[in-house]
Structures are given as C-alpha cells and as structure tokens.
Design a protein around this motif. Structure first.
Motif: not given
Length: 627
Positions: A592-593, A357-358, A606-609, A583-584
């Motif tokens: 998805k991270p 859960d981002t 996580p994206p951007g983290a 994740a495809a």
C-alpha cells in the motif's frame, strides 16, 4: 584530554593497511582472493582515534593483520581494535594480540558495544602499573547488542571507557591481558558486519516481530551462516524486552541438531530444519505453529522463494516432524487484514475514505464519505479518527478535541453518546485515537491538569486510565498501537518544545486478575538519532515510519526498527510532512502507498514513484489506515 586527529602520514598508513586487509566477497570458482601485507603503525603520541574501516560496504570482507615482531604497546592496542572488525574464523587474528590466558577466555560473541564514531585510545598516565602499560579506550556509546542479539539504544550517559592492560610474555612480546568482555565496533563497522532480521513469536493468536541483529556472513565463533544464526536465535527465545508478552511454540531446550552450520533449500523451495530430541513429542498443532514461526523468520533472509518449512528429527533421521506451507502458515499466523480503504478528514471536517488505485493512468483517488451515522448528522465535524482493523467501526474525536465517539461504519442510525474519557480540567484534550488488533481502542488526554493514556476495552467498554511507567508526567502528543497488540508508539512532549518517540510494551492481565491491570512498561527510545520527531506510523514487519530531523539536519522520513535502530530505507521529499500513515499489511507483493498530510493537503507516495496529490482541491488532514 580531548582527542586530536592523526597526522597525514599516520592517516595514509592506516588507509594503506586497510586496503591490504580487505577482500571483496566475490567468488572465483573454488579459489578465493587472499591479500596479505603490513604497514607501520605509530608507537607513541597521546590520544589516537581508531576508526576502523569507515565507509566500507557490506560486500567487503576484512581480515586482521597479526602483530609484528617486537611491536610497541601502541601498535598492539591499535592492531587489536582493528582486528575486532575482521571476518577471521574465531577472530583468530584478534586473539593473537592477547595473552594466552586471555585468548582462551575472551568471548567476543557475548555482546557488542556500538560506538557512534571510532575509538580513541590513550596511554594511562596515572600511577605506573608494575605489570606494564595500561591504555584507556574511550568513545561515545550508541547502543549495545546483548547475548540474545537484541539491539538496545543507549540512554543516559553515553561515555564508553575501557582499560586494556598490557604485559610482556616469555618472548618479551607485548600482549593484552584484559580485553573488553565483547566486541567494540564503530557504527560504520557494525553496519558492515551485522544486519537486522526479525524473528517471530506468538502473542495469543498473532505473530509478533522481534528484531535482532546477526552477522551478514558466517559467524566467526559458531561458523554458522546468517540463516542458521537467525534460526538459532529464534530457538533461544525472545529478547528480554519482548519476553513478558510473547511466547514461543518450541519446547524449552529445543536446539538445532548438533553440528548444523548451514540450512539450505531443496528443489521444491522447501527449507528443512533438523531439531534435537526436545522437539520430537509435540502434537501436530503445536508443531505447525513452530514451523510457522520458522517460516516467517526465514523468508525475508533470502532472495530465493520459500514455499514450505519442514521440521525433521535429530541425528540425521529423515522422519519429518511436520511441515507448513506459506499459505497454511498465513492462516496460523493471524496476520492483519489487508486494508480495503484509506481514510482521512476532508476540508469539510467529514471522515472520508478512498481506494488508491496505483494501476490507473491518472492515479487520482475519489474520496467518498464513510457510511453509517457519520454520514447522516448535518454539522458534525471531525478532528481526527481511527478505523478498526475490520473496517466496521470508526473512533472519531470531535473538532474541539473534547469528545470521543465510537461509530459503526455499517447501517444507519444516530450518533452514539461520547465515551467518558478524561478526568481533569473543564474538558479533555484528546489525541487521535488508535485501534489494536484485539479490538481495544487507545487515546491520550493532553489536558495539563490530568494528562494520561486511556484504553477502551473492545472499543465499547468503560474507559480505563493506563499506567505508563517512565512517562514522569509528560504529555503524550500522539500515539499509535501496533497491529499485534503488544507495542504502542508514544510521541511525547519535551520541556524544550520538541517531541521524542518512545515504544512501550503493553502488558495485559493473565485472566486471573482485574482487567484494568493493563499497563505500558519499559519505554525505550524509538528514534534516538532524531532530536525532534513530528509524525510516526507503524509499518509492515514491526517497523516504524518516522518523520523528524537529526541534530543540525533537515526533516526526513525514515524507517526504523521498533528497537530504535535505523533501517536504511528512507522516503524522498519528506520536507513539509506533518502526518503520515502506512498500511500494516504483509502483502509485500502489492504494498500500500504511504499517505501523508503536508502543506499541499493529502498526498500519497505510490511504490517506486513520487509524491502525488490525492485529489485536486480535496484538501483535508489526519490520514489513517485501519488501526
């Protein structure tokens, strides 16, 4: 003879000349920036490296400098090699360095040779040619781009060698009579001039990405913009490597309407594509599949929103053939299901799952044992696992790596019997398994006495050993089948202890023959820049996330296209990663991270983290998404 560097004065002259022939691609109303100039070039010496416009970014336009009056053979050769990197229409300046006949016959768009560094040129000191001096051009070949715009990494010998014959014309000016068959570019120039794009074809009911390269700006030969170049490449058919396993919905001979040089969006975010008469009599279901191929091919090429693609008749007619929206195209394309969970083997050797859960503040996952028989037998320990795309079955390898089980993730019951995989030795030594979108299960046996690749049809049939052309007895260290079911990534052990990544094409029978005829063909290097690869995973849009190191470098994680060319994106802090999972999913709005296994246990990005630990004290290994 080895190449020697240019002296400082010649180097400064070359830099000055580049500055005079480069223009930043910024528009000022209807006017453009024009720069012109000249600079002296060396007319003698031995070997000279010609490293055109190294480090120039993609916003720079390069325009060639025409040959000076009474230019020496060395100046003609250098000027031509530089002019090949230009954005001139029809490469007009480069053609000025050629004889009249050569200028007419030269087809620079037929192929591109990419060199890992600049070109070296040296006068041929052999027997004197009666026509005039010959210059030998050499370099290290990195790849070629063929007439289908497909990138092909170089394998085997990497030496590039070409001879340029110079003759004097009737005005006593030196000109080249034997140019290369296509363009010859350094890697930096290639990256400045070309960009990777995906065109899409069908394999059964699933769209498959076919990576190609097109010009970042208007093509000098065709005068087409990048979108139109990409559509033209789509209509021309799949690359040779992918062609045996995919098909195009477009009838043979379908082309853009004559004279089409650009494609644009209207106010309703609709792209209208005019096609010739070959496309006029197709049925609506086929037409919508054609439009779906176009929509997925084009939608990543622009920052503009694309809601719909409409195919229209040739000759300027306004009659629509068919149209498809982004929503309806998704149903036709057979895209993989967005994963609900991410899975790994915890410190107690159980297969567990979690939702990442981002949006939560602590961003901590809460792993739970998977449901079904794996949750019931006490003492059963898992070494590695794969989960089917529908997340209803898991394939698990026992802790000793000797047995493979296919277990339901719904309901209860007892553990099934192991699959009869492997033939040699006391017991198989199995890799982590992998599912493809058709429901087939793949696993490799690393037993030294009988290594090989195995497929379990439908995840329930009798396991079949798969022929892998070009493997030559080497053992597969790990594998990952692509979600589209037509490619498989194989990490292969080398004699020196390193691992090399290959992508092979999965060829399936046409339904008329024996189902055991499934094979893997035409292995090609998927990360040729890396001397050792430690982990890999398929990523969205037909890419691979590869963890490894280049010669003399540190470990890094980079996105690679399936053709072996490198994408600019890389992951921070990749040192210490030994397993990765991506994740495809095509849901780019909610990516998805990346999940990985490192010395700190299961971590996720996580994206951007930055990298985070999944759960304090959770431990674990072997992270996977469905597939």
């Amino acid at each position: 003879m080895d190449a020697e560097p240019l002296d400082a004065r010649a180097g400064r002259a070359r830099v000055r000349r580049r500055r005079l022939r480069t223009v930043r691609a910024y528009a000022f109303g209807a006017a453009g920036l024009l720069l012109a100039g000249c600079a002296s070039m060396p007319d003698r010496g031995d070997i000279r490296p010609v490293q055109a416009s190294q480090g120039v970014d993609s916003q720079v336009r390069v325009f060639g400098v025409p040959p000076a009056d009474k230019a020496s053979p060395a100046e003609i050769v250098d000027g031509f090699l530089e002019a090949m990197t230009s954005d001139d229409p029809q490469l007009e300046t480069a053609r000025k360095y050629l004889t009249e006949a050569a200028a007419k016959s030269w087809k620079p768009g037929s192929a591109v040779t990419v060199l890992s560094s600049g070109l070296n040129r040296v006068p041929n000191r052999g027997e004197k040619d009666p026509e005039g001096p010959r210059w030998k051009v050499t370099g290290k070949k990195l790849a070629t781009v063929d007439e289908h715009s497909a990138y092909q990494p170089q394998t085997g010998a990497r030496e590039y060698e070409e001879f340029l014959q110079l003759v004097q014309n009737e005005d006593k000016q030196w000109r080249i009579s034997t140019p290369p068959s296509g363009l010859v570019l350094s890697e930096s120039d290639f990256q400045r001039i070309y960009m990777p794009v995906n065109k899409y074809y069908f394999a059964g009911g699933t769209l498959v990405a076919d990576p190609v390269y097109v010009r970042q700006r208007t093509d000098p030969d065709s005068r087409m913009d990048p979108t139109t170049q990409t559509v033209q490449s789509l209509l021309a058919g799949p690359s040779r490597w992918l062609a045996p396993v995919v098909e195009s919905s477009f009838p043979t001979g379908t082309e853009l309407s004559p004279g089409t040089k650009s494609l644009s969006y209207d106010g309703q975010n609709t792209l209208r594509v005019p096609l010739n008469e070959k496309a006029e009599n197709v049925a609506q279901p086929q037409c919508k599949k054609m439009a779906t191929q176009l929509l997925y091919t084009v939608k990543d090429l622009t920052g503009s929103r694309l809601d719909q693609v409409e195919l229209v008749r040739a000759g300027g007619k306004s009659t629509s053939l068919c149209s498809v929206s982004e929503v309806s195209a998704a149903a036709i394309a057979g895209r993989p299901k967005i994963p609900e969970f991410q899975y790994f083997v915890d410190s107690e050797k159980r297969l567990v799952r979690m939702k990442l859960d981002t949006s939560s503040e602590d961003q901590q996952a809460r792993p739970e044992p998977v449901p079904g028989p794996l949750a019931t037998p006490p003492g059963f320990k898992v070494r590695s696992a794969a989960v089917s795309h529908d997340e209803r079955r898991a394939a698990v390898v026992s802790e000793d790596e000797h047995a493979l089980y296919v277990v339901p993730l719904v309901g209860g019951g007892t553990m099934p019997q192991p699959m009869p995989v492997g033939k040699g030795g006391k017991a198989p030594v199995l890799t982590a398994p992998s599912w493809d979108a058709s429901g087939d299960l793949w696993v490799a046996d690393r037993d030294p006495q009988s290594p090989g690749l195995w497929r379990v049809p439908g995840g329930a049939g009798t396991p079949e050993k798969v022929q892998v052309a070009g493997l030559d007895g080497r053992r597969i260290a790990s594998l990952k089948a692509s979600a589209d079911g037509v490619r498989i990534a194989l990490l292969v052990d080398q004699p020196d202890g390193s691992k090399v990544l290959y992508v092979g094409r999965i060829e399936r029978p046409d339904g008329k023959g024996d189902s055991s005829a499934v094979s893997v063909r035409e292995l090609r290097p998927a990360a040729p820049q890396m001397v050792d690869v430690t982990a890999m995973s398929w990523a969205p849009r037909g890419r691979l996330l590869v963890v490894g190191r280049e010669n003399g470098g540190v470990q890094q994680a980079r996105y690679m296209l399936a053709d072996g060319s490198m994408v600019a994106a890389s992951l921070p802090g990749a040192t210490g990663l030994s397993e990765v999972a991506v994740a495809a999913t095509e849901d780019e709005a909610k990516p998805k991270p990346v999940v990985a296994y490192s010395e700190d246990g299961i971590v996720w990005l996580p994206p951007g983290a930055q990298w985070r630990t999944v759960a304090a004290g959770a431990g674990g290994r072997a992270p996977v998404y469905p597939g």
